[in-house]
Design a protein around this motif. Structure first.
Motif, PDB file in Angstrom:
ATOM      1  N   GLY A 189       2.777  10.989   3.172  1.00 61.50           N
ATOM      2  CA  GLY A 189       1.885  11.950   3.805  1.00 61.50           C
ATOM      3  C   GLY A 189       0.810  11.338   4.678  1.00 61.50           C
ATOM      4  O   GLY A 189      -0.098  12.033   5.146  1.00 61.50           O
ATOM      5  N   ARG A 190       0.897  10.053   4.951  1.00 57.42           N
ATOM      6  CA  ARG A 190      -0.082   9.404   5.840  1.00 57.42           C
ATOM      7  C   ARG A 190       0.273   9.747   7.294  1.00 57.42           C
ATOM      8  O   ARG A 190       1.448   9.736   7.667  1.00 57.42           O
ATOM      9  N   ARG A 191      -0.752  10.003   8.070  1.00 62.05           N
ATOM     10  CA  ARG A 191      -0.506  10.465   9.439  1.00 62.05           C
ATOM     11  C   ARG A 191      -1.243   9.639  10.501  1.00 62.05           C
ATOM     12  O   ARG A 191      -0.914   9.700  11.671  1.00 62.05           O
ATOM     13  N   ARG A 192      -2.233   8.881  10.122  1.00 54.67           N
ATOM     14  CA  ARG A 192      -2.980   8.047  11.076  1.00 54.67           C
ATOM     15  C   ARG A 192      -2.789   6.590  10.656  1.00 54.67           C
ATOM     16  O   ARG A 192      -3.581   6.035   9.897  1.00 54.67           O
ATOM     17  N   LEU A 269     -12.149  -3.116   3.068  1.00 50.45           N
ATOM     18  CA  LEU A 269     -12.270  -1.686   2.772  1.00 50.45           C
ATOM     19  C   LEU A 269     -13.094  -1.469   1.509  1.00 50.45           C
ATOM     20  O   LEU A 269     -13.947  -0.568   1.456  1.00 50.45           O
ATOM     21  N   ARG A 270     -12.875  -2.289   0.504  1.00 51.34           N
ATOM     22  CA  ARG A 270     -13.643  -2.156  -0.743  1.00 51.34           C
ATOM     23  C   ARG A 270     -15.143  -2.378  -0.473  1.00 51.34           C
ATOM     24  O   ARG A 270     -15.995  -1.665  -1.003  1.00 51.34           O
ATOM     25  N   PRO A 277      -5.839   3.068  -3.018  1.00 50.43           N
ATOM     26  CA  PRO A 277      -5.167   3.766  -1.919  1.00 50.43           C
ATOM     27  C   PRO A 277      -5.652   5.189  -1.677  1.00 50.43           C
ATOM     28  O   PRO A 277      -5.048   5.891  -0.856  1.00 50.43           O
ATOM     29  N   GLY A 278      -6.693   5.638  -2.375  1.00 48.42           N
ATOM     30  CA  GLY A 278      -7.093   7.036  -2.265  1.00 48.42           C
ATOM     31  C   GLY A 278      -7.342   7.489  -0.840  1.00 48.42           C
ATOM     32  O   GLY A 278      -6.814   8.514  -0.387  1.00 48.42           O
ATOM     33  N   SER A 279      -8.145   6.726  -0.098  1.00 47.65           N
ATOM     34  CA  SER A 279      -8.473   7.100   1.277  1.00 47.65           C
ATOM     35  C   SER A 279      -7.591   6.400   2.305  1.00 47.65           C
ATOM     36  O   SER A 279      -7.245   6.981   3.341  1.00 47.65           O
ATOM     37  N   VAL A 280      -7.248   5.158   2.025  1.00 48.64           N
ATOM     38  CA  VAL A 280      -6.448   4.365   2.965  1.00 48.64           C
ATOM     39  C   VAL A 280      -5.372   3.613   2.183  1.00 48.64           C
ATOM     40  O   VAL A 280      -5.678   2.915   1.205  1.00 48.64           O
ATOM     41  N   GLY A 281      -4.126   3.761   2.595  1.00 54.31           N
ATOM     42  CA  GLY A 281      -3.034   2.984   2.008  1.00 54.31           C
ATOM     43  C   GLY A 281      -2.832   1.703   2.799  1.00 54.31           C
ATOM     44  O   GLY A 281      -3.091   1.648   4.005  1.00 54.31           O
ATOM     45  N   GLY A 344      -0.543   4.400  -3.049  1.00 58.10           N
ATOM     46  CA  GLY A 344      -0.782   5.680  -3.714  1.00 58.10           C
ATOM     47  C   GLY A 344       0.471   6.516  -3.808  1.00 58.10           C
ATOM     48  O   GLY A 344       1.579   6.088  -3.466  1.00 58.10           O
ATOM     49  N   ARG A 345       0.290   7.737  -4.268  1.00 57.40           N
ATOM     50  CA  ARG A 345       1.394   8.671  -4.467  1.00 57.40           C
ATOM     51  C   ARG A 345       1.446   9.694  -3.332  1.00 57.40           C
ATOM     52  O   ARG A 345       0.467   9.852  -2.596  1.00 57.40           O
ATOM     53  N   PRO A 346       2.562  10.408  -3.198  1.00 60.41           N
ATOM     54  CA  PRO A 346       2.624  11.480  -2.189  1.00 60.41           C
ATOM     55  C   PRO A 346       1.503  12.490  -2.399  1.00 60.41           C
ATOM     56  O   PRO A 346       1.031  12.705  -3.521  1.00 60.41           O
ATOM     57  N   LEU A 347       1.080  13.124  -1.325  1.00 53.56           N
ATOM     58  CA  LEU A 347      -0.039  14.081  -1.399  1.00 53.56           C
ATOM     59  C   LEU A 347       0.277  15.244  -2.321  1.00 53.56           C
ATOM     60  O   LEU A 347      -0.633  15.861  -2.883  1.00 53.56           O
TER      61      LEU A 347
END
Length: 349
Positions: A189-192, A269-270, A277-281, A344-347
């Motif tokens: 589900g990542r798009r950007r 990122l941290r 991976p919550g906000s960025v994978g 992370g997991r799928p949205l």
């Protein structure tokens, strides 16, 4: 291990007895067992007899390829590399050894660095030892080793290095590996999706970037920024500062050109308080265990299957040594995605 006692060495049900089984039963190396069974090599009569008795007891039957090698050859293969750290050459060598060991063939590794004189010295030494063949490998697939291997009189295989024209070579499918990474992000589900990779002077950098752009275009997604820099954690940190600076839309996924860059990205990122991976994978490339598995979170990454690549190179060299025809050309071996926790997991859960 000459205690006169029989050892309980039995091949698993359904598997033929191998030379390795005989060597283990007799308490000797695979190379020694091979020489004893072919009445070659220097050893005591007691050792030779013990090996031959072990072979009879276990019901060992040598395969035709091993026999043909042992009748005519030296049981050795030379391997040349300029990979001084062994990052790529050691897994390739592990695969080569897997392919050769049951045929009683040993591998010895020589580091030519980037020195033509040193490379020629090693090649001359290999030829003096009458190696069955030579496998050339390196630290990158778009540079040749600094030595001419085109007319040596023995079979030559190239594995993870640029080959001579009309030769036989094995490389990893970098474009396919990049596709695995980007398609995985899209499924999640990542798009950007941004791409942070290595120097512009590397062919693989451009191949992976092209595959990255192609997958996004096929999915109808916008192509994000492609940042090229160094193969280092520090470049990964610098790239995050550029991606998450003022203005523009920050990515929700970053595909990295190697695992070192990826770990630098995760650390940066941290430090910014951005959850991975919550906000960025994040996905890396290489599956360098000491980097990928120890990242926090552990890193999802593309594995180039270098052990398999080495095994294929070794088996092909055996075929050449046995006089079997092999078509010249470059074989691209598929990569695989090693999924850990950095994506992370799928949205939809």
């Amino acid at each position: 291990m000459s205690d006169g006692m029989e050892r309980d060495v039995v091949a698993p049900r359904g598997r033929p007895v191998t030379l390795r089984d005989v060597a283990k039963d007799a308490g000797v190396s695979v190379a020694t067992a091979s020489k004893a069974l072919n009445d070659q090599g220097r050893m005591t009569a007691e050792t030779r007899t013990r090996i031959q008795e072990a072979a009879r007891r276990l019901g060992f039957r040598p395969n035709g390829l091993a026999q043909s090698l042992l009748r005519r050859r030296s049981f050795t293969v030379g391997m040349l590399t300029n990979d001084t750290y062994g990052r790529f050459s050691l897994p390739v060598m592990a695969g080569i050894s897997e392919a050769l060991v049951d045929n009683g063939v040993s591998v010895f590794l020589c580091n030519v660095e980037d020195d033509p004189r040193l490379g020629q010295l090693h090649v001359d030494a290999m030829l003096e030892k009458r190696v069955d063949g030579i496998i050339a490998t390196g630290k990158r697939i778009d540079r040749q080793l600094p030595v001419d291997l085109s007319r040596l009189g023995v079979p030559v295989i190239y594995a993870f290095t640029e080959p001579d024209p009309n030769s036989i070579a094995f490389v990893s499918d970098d474009e396919g590996g990049a596709r695995l990474a980007v398609e995985h992000f899209i499924r999640l589900g990542r798009r950007r999706i941004a791409h942070v990779t290595g120097p512009t002077t590397f062919t693989v950098v451009h191949r992976r970037a092209e595959a990255y752009r192609a997958v996004l275009a096929e999915a109808g997604l916008p192509v994000g920024p492609v940042l090229m820099g160094r193969w280092s954690e520090s470049w990964g940190r610098d790239a995050v500062a550029e991606l998450f600076g003022e203005g523009g839309s920050a990515p929700d996924a970053i595909f990295c050109g190697n695992d070192q860059i990826a770990r630098g990205v995760i650390d940066a990122l941290r430090e910014r308080g951005i959850d991975v991976p919550g906000s960025v994978g994040v996905v890396g490339f290489d599956n360098w265990e000491i980097v990928a598995a120890e990242s926090r979170p552990p890193l999802t990454t593309v594995d180039m299957n270098l052990v398999t690549l080495g095994r294929e190179a070794g088996m092909t060299l055996l075929s050449l040594v046995d006089g079997k025809p092999v078509e010249p050309g470059i074989r691209k071996l598929p990569c695989r995605l090693v999924v850990r926790q950095s994506c992370g997991r799928p949205l939809d859960g």
